[in-house]
Motif scaffolding. Structure first.
Motif, PDB file in Angstrom:
ATOM      1  N   MET A  22      45.461  43.412  17.472  1.00 14.68           N
ATOM      2  CA  MET A  22      44.917  42.857  18.805  1.00 14.68           C
ATOM      3  C   MET A  22      45.985  42.436  19.827  1.00 14.68           C
ATOM      4  O   MET A  22      47.205  41.695  19.231  1.00 14.68           O
ATOM      5  N   GLN A  23      46.086  42.875  20.852  1.00 17.64           N
ATOM      6  CA  GLN A  23      47.315  42.262  21.747  1.00 17.64           C
ATOM      7  C   GLN A  23      46.597  41.520  23.041  1.00 17.64           C
ATOM      8  O   GLN A  23      45.575  42.232  23.821  1.00 17.64           O
ATOM      9  N   ARG A  24      46.930  40.477  23.397  1.00 15.42           N
ATOM     10  CA  ARG A  24      46.473  39.717  24.564  1.00 15.42           C
ATOM     11  C   ARG A  24      47.335  40.099  25.767  1.00 15.42           C
ATOM     12  O   ARG A  24      48.635  40.314  25.684  1.00 15.42           O
ATOM     13  N   MET A  25      46.655  40.132  26.836  1.00 11.05           N
ATOM     14  CA  MET A  25      47.274  40.579  28.027  1.00 11.05           C
ATOM     15  C   MET A  25      47.076  39.591  29.368  1.00 11.05           C
ATOM     16  O   MET A  25      45.968  38.911  29.164  1.00 11.05           O
ATOM     17  N   GLY A  26      48.089  39.121  30.031  1.00 11.06           N
ATOM     18  CA  GLY A  26      48.006  38.353  31.213  1.00 11.06           C
ATOM     19  C   GLY A  26      48.449  38.933  32.419  1.00 11.06           C
ATOM     20  O   GLY A  26      49.324  39.511  32.054  1.00 11.06           O
ATOM     21  N   MET A  27      47.849  38.673  33.471  1.00 10.48           N
ATOM     22  CA  MET A  27      48.492  39.344  34.781  1.00 10.48           C
ATOM     23  C   MET A  27      47.878  38.544  36.035  1.00 10.48           C
ATOM     24  O   MET A  27      46.920  37.845  35.749  1.00 10.48           O
ATOM     25  N   VAL A  28      48.862  38.879  37.273  1.00  8.36           N
ATOM     26  CA  VAL A  28      48.659  38.054  38.220  1.00  8.36           C
ATOM     27  C   VAL A  28      48.507  38.984  39.452  1.00  8.36           C
ATOM     28  O   VAL A  28      49.413  39.992  39.609  1.00  8.36           O
ATOM     29  N   ILE A  29      47.888  38.802  40.675  1.00  6.52           N
ATOM     30  CA  ILE A  29      47.838  39.390  41.851  1.00  6.52           C
ATOM     31  C   ILE A  29      47.612  38.408  42.733  1.00  6.52           C
ATOM     32  O   ILE A  29      46.493  37.649  42.577  1.00  6.52           O
ATOM     33  N   GLY A  30      47.725  38.810  44.235  1.00  5.79           N
ATOM     34  CA  GLY A  30      47.031  38.039  45.379  1.00  5.79           C
ATOM     35  C   GLY A  30      45.955  38.650  45.872  1.00  5.79           C
ATOM     36  O   GLY A  30      45.504  39.654  45.390  1.00  5.79           O
ATOM     37  N   VAL A  31      45.222  37.673  46.532  1.00  5.85           N
ATOM     38  CA  VAL A  31      43.843  38.246  46.971  1.00  5.85           C
ATOM     39  C   VAL A  31      43.936  37.881  48.454  1.00  5.85           C
ATOM     40  O   VAL A  31      44.404  36.644  48.832  1.00  5.85           O
ATOM     41  N   ASN A  32      43.718  38.840  49.224  1.00  5.42           N
ATOM     42  CA  ASN A  32      43.881  38.674  50.651  1.00  5.42           C
ATOM     43  C   ASN A  32      42.677  37.645  51.199  1.00  5.42           C
ATOM     44  O   ASN A  32      41.477  37.581  50.749  1.00  5.42           O
ATOM     45  N   PRO A  33      43.316  36.257  51.864  1.00  9.44           N
ATOM     46  CA  PRO A  33      42.185  35.314  52.303  1.00  9.44           C
ATOM     47  C   PRO A  33      41.029  35.515  52.786  1.00  9.44           C
ATOM     48  O   PRO A  33      39.906  35.160  52.695  1.00  9.44           O
ATOM     49  N   ASP A  34      41.068  36.793  53.700  1.00  6.06           N
ATOM     50  CA  ASP A  34      39.610  37.391  54.319  1.00  6.06           C
ATOM     51  C   ASP A  34      38.938  38.156  53.582  1.00  6.06           C
ATOM     52  O   ASP A  34      37.900  38.511  53.794  1.00  6.06           O
ATOM     53  N   GLN A  35      39.320  38.446  52.025  1.00  3.23           N
ATOM     54  CA  GLN A  35      38.422  39.191  51.237  1.00  3.23           C
ATOM     55  C   GLN A  35      38.041  38.444  50.015  1.00  3.23           C
ATOM     56  O   GLN A  35      37.545  38.978  49.222  1.00  3.23           O
ATOM     57  N   ILE A  78      38.574  37.263  34.830  1.00  5.10           N
ATOM     58  CA  ILE A  78      39.431  37.032  35.900  1.00  5.10           C
ATOM     59  C   ILE A  78      39.066  35.758  36.557  1.00  5.10           C
ATOM     60  O   ILE A  78      37.945  35.404  36.669  1.00  5.10           O
ATOM     61  N   PHE A  79      40.336  34.899  36.904  1.00  3.13           N
ATOM     62  CA  PHE A  79      40.126  33.739  37.501  1.00  3.13           C
ATOM     63  C   PHE A  79      40.776  33.602  38.803  1.00  3.13           C
ATOM     64  O   PHE A  79      41.654  34.288  39.217  1.00  3.13           O
ATOM     65  N   LEU A  80      40.076  32.828  39.712  1.00  4.70           N
ATOM     66  CA  LEU A  80      40.948  32.742  41.298  1.00  4.70           C
ATOM     67  C   LEU A  80      41.315  31.279  41.296  1.00  4.70           C
ATOM     68  O   LEU A  80      40.538  30.350  41.017  1.00  4.70           O
ATOM     69  N   ARG A  81      42.468  31.222  42.000  1.00  5.08           N
ATOM     70  CA  ARG A  81      43.028  29.884  42.380  1.00  5.08           C
ATOM     71  C   ARG A  81      43.159  29.873  43.723  1.00  5.08           C
ATOM     72  O   ARG A  81      43.912  30.843  44.471  1.00  5.08           O
ATOM     73  N   GLU A  82      42.424  28.878  44.444  1.00 10.12           N
ATOM     74  CA  GLU A  82      42.447  28.741  45.873  1.00 10.12           C
ATOM     75  C   GLU A  82      43.193  27.450  46.050  1.00 10.12           C
ATOM     76  O   GLU A  82      42.989  26.609  45.379  1.00 10.12           O
ATOM     77  N   PRO A  83      43.905  27.146  47.001  1.00 14.86           N
ATOM     78  CA  PRO A  83      43.954  28.053  48.132  1.00 14.86           C
ATOM     79  C   PRO A  83      45.252  29.064  48.036  1.00 14.86           C
ATOM     80  O   PRO A  83      45.485  29.555  49.218  1.00 14.86           O
ATOM     81  N   GLU A  84      46.002  29.245  47.162  1.00 14.25           N
ATOM     82  CA  GLU A  84      47.095  30.147  46.962  1.00 14.25           C
ATOM     83  C   GLU A  84      46.459  31.576  46.878  1.00 14.25           C
ATOM     84  O   GLU A  84      47.243  32.266  47.217  1.00 14.25           O
ATOM     85  N   ASN A  85      45.068  31.576  46.593  1.00 15.96           N
ATOM     86  CA  ASN A  85      44.539  33.171  46.524  1.00 15.96           C
ATOM     87  C   ASN A  85      45.142  33.821  45.608  1.00 15.96           C
ATOM     88  O   ASN A  85      45.722  34.905  45.904  1.00 15.96           O
ATOM     89  N   LEU A  86      45.224  33.365  44.368  1.00 19.50           N
ATOM     90  CA  LEU A  86      46.034  34.024  43.057  1.00 19.50           C
ATOM     91  C   LEU A  86      44.693  34.564  42.357  1.00 19.50           C
ATOM     92  O   LEU A  86      43.736  33.551  41.941  1.00 19.50           O
ATOM     93  N   LEU A  87      44.792  35.712  41.808  1.00 14.36           N
ATOM     94  CA  LEU A  87      43.849  35.966  40.779  1.00 14.36           C
ATOM     95  C   LEU A  87      44.672  36.021  39.540  1.00 14.36           C
ATOM     96  O   LEU A  87      45.865  36.695  39.490  1.00 14.36           O
ATOM     97  N   PHE A  88      44.119  35.546  38.386  1.00 15.09           N
ATOM     98  CA  PHE A  88      44.796  35.667  37.060  1.00 15.09           C
ATOM     99  C   PHE A  88      43.660  36.369  36.053  1.00 15.09           C
ATOM    100  O   PHE A  88      42.492  36.070  36.138  1.00 15.09           O
ATOM    101  N   GLY A  89      44.216  37.511  35.678  1.00 15.08           N
ATOM    102  CA  GLY A  89      43.477  38.176  34.859  1.00 15.08           C
ATOM    103  C   GLY A  89      44.002  38.149  33.222  1.00 15.08           C
ATOM    104  O   GLY A  89      45.297  37.979  33.033  1.00 15.08           O
ATOM    105  N   THR A  90      43.072  37.814  32.435  1.00 15.02           N
ATOM    106  CA  THR A  90      43.445  38.118  31.050  1.00 15.02           C
ATOM    107  C   THR A  90      42.353  38.762  30.052  1.00 15.02           C
ATOM    108  O   THR A  90      41.122  38.932  30.507  1.00 15.02           O
TER     109      THR A  90
END
Length: 109
Positions: A1-14, A43-55
């Motif tokens: 088993m391999q754990r993965m983590g990743m991050v991306i932004g989300v457009n504020p208006d989306q 998937i987690f959302l961090r506002e107000p930075e509008n970052l998505l963290f997926g694991t």
């Protein structure tokens, strides 16, 4: 088993659209995720930075083949056509990445 983590932004208006889409992920997409050996996908959302963290946990033996199968799936491509416009990839991501992969530095069971 391999754990993965990743991050991306989300457009504020989306943000609302992205949340709405993920309140009712299509069953075909969820089934595909499972068939591609991915478990415990969150998937987690961090506002107000509008970052998505997926694991997730990968339980297969050929990650590249499973990811290729996922990318080739027509229903998943349709799903991505809705979710990708919501996302804002990090400028620092590696070549070929959309979501930027993260290094695991700590884990405790």
């Amino acid at each position: 088993m391999q754990r993965m983590g990743m991050v991306i932004g989300v457009n504020p208006d989306q943000v609302a659209t992205y949340k709405r889409l993920h309140e009712a992920v299509w069953s075909e997409v969820l089934d595909l995720i499972s068939r591609c050996n991915i478990r415990n996908y969150t998937i987690f959302l961090r506002e107000p930075e509008n970052l998505l963290f997926g694991t997730w946990e990968y339980h297969g033996t050929d990650f590249e083949a499973d990811m290729a199968r996922m990318a080739a799936d027509a229903r998943n491509q349709e799903w991505w056509s809705l979710t990708i416009p919501c996302q804002r990839p990090l400028e620092t991501r590696a070549e070929g990445e959309w979501w930027a992969r993260m290094e695991e530095v700590f884990h405790h069971d």
